[in-house]
Design an enzyme around this catalytic site. Sequence first.
Site, PDB file in Angstrom:
ATOM      1  N   GLU A 111       0.869  -1.175   0.000  1.00  7.86           N
ATOM      2  CA  GLU A 111       0.000   0.000   0.000  1.00  7.86           C
ATOM      3  C   GLU A 111       0.905   1.224   0.000  1.00  7.86           C
ATOM      4  OE1 GLU A 111      -2.594  -0.037   3.357  1.00  7.86           O
ATOM      5  OE2 GLU A 111      -3.676  -1.826   2.706  1.00  7.86           O
ATOM      6  N   TYR A 148     -10.680  -4.476   3.734  1.00  7.57           N
ATOM      7  CA  TYR A 148      -9.725  -4.021   4.740  1.00  7.57           C
ATOM      8  C   TYR A 148     -10.500  -3.826   6.034  1.00  7.57           C
ATOM      9  CZ  TYR A 148      -5.855  -1.106   6.639  1.00  7.57           C
ATOM     10  OH  TYR A 148      -4.838  -0.591   7.391  1.00  7.57           O
ATOM     11  N   ASP A 167      -5.670   9.345   9.968  1.00  7.08           N
ATOM     12  CA  ASP A 167      -4.328   8.865  10.278  1.00  7.08           C
ATOM     13  C   ASP A 167      -3.829   9.378  11.621  1.00  7.08           C
ATOM     14  OD1 ASP A 167      -4.016   7.459   7.857  1.00  7.08           O
ATOM     15  OD2 ASP A 167      -3.582   9.332   6.811  1.00  7.08           O
TER      16      ASP A 167
END
Length: 276
Positions: A50, A176, A61
Amino acid sequence: MTTRIEARFAKLKEEGRPALVTFVMAGDPDHETALRIVEALPEAGADVIELGMPFSDPMADGPAIQKAGLRALKAGESLKKTLSLVTDFRQGDADTPIILMGYFNPIYIYGVEAFVKDALASGVDGLIVVDLPPEMDDELCLPALEAGLNFIRLATPTTDDKRLPAVLKNTSGFVYYVSITGITGSAAPDAGKVSAAVSRIKRHTDLPVCVGFGVRTAGQAAEIGRGADGVVVGSALVSAIEASLAKGGGDASVSAVTDIVRQLAVGVRTARLAKA
């Protein structure tokens, strides 16, 4: 046509082990070093890569990946340069899947049609765009799928059985699973809860399920890998890059990442033995 991502997971299924999916930020700490890091990942044991698309407002994040994106932007990384990094990587590796991960804003500015075309031409295999929900599939997901790119969607601990079909509807390549609520790198996942969540998702789809957020060690990779089709590691790698800058970056950055990836690769292969 089978994509590289689909081919890689089919191969690993035959081998009876989970994938090691590694995340690094394009352009971190600079474009040339980032390319060297990405080129070194497959030999170190990464099965899928990734590649983060640097963005100035990465809301999902944690601090480590936020700082990586800012380092990359400060060093002059752009989406165009990120695509060129993939092109250069493909000169020496025709098989390892590359997924671009990030936010929609840089893609929107680039132009969706141009981006999809250029991503395919550079050798990108899939996309993870964390701020595009299923209700916005017309924006990027459907054009990407039509062109032959996999579009990987995130499921979380709060994605219940009612919401899951919508999340999975146009997902391809793999799912995911975000193992914890919150930002990246903020806590360690609970292997028992993760395994139960993966089993629940698999009742709704035949796609592989990869687990990320919070995995840092070979032991954690082995534990999570026993209940999942893949283990995603990102914050540990970008933190290693940050630490390596005190040693001058360059070779130190490449070694810092590959040393960790080799250990994690042993972990996912241990998971295979545990399954047997």
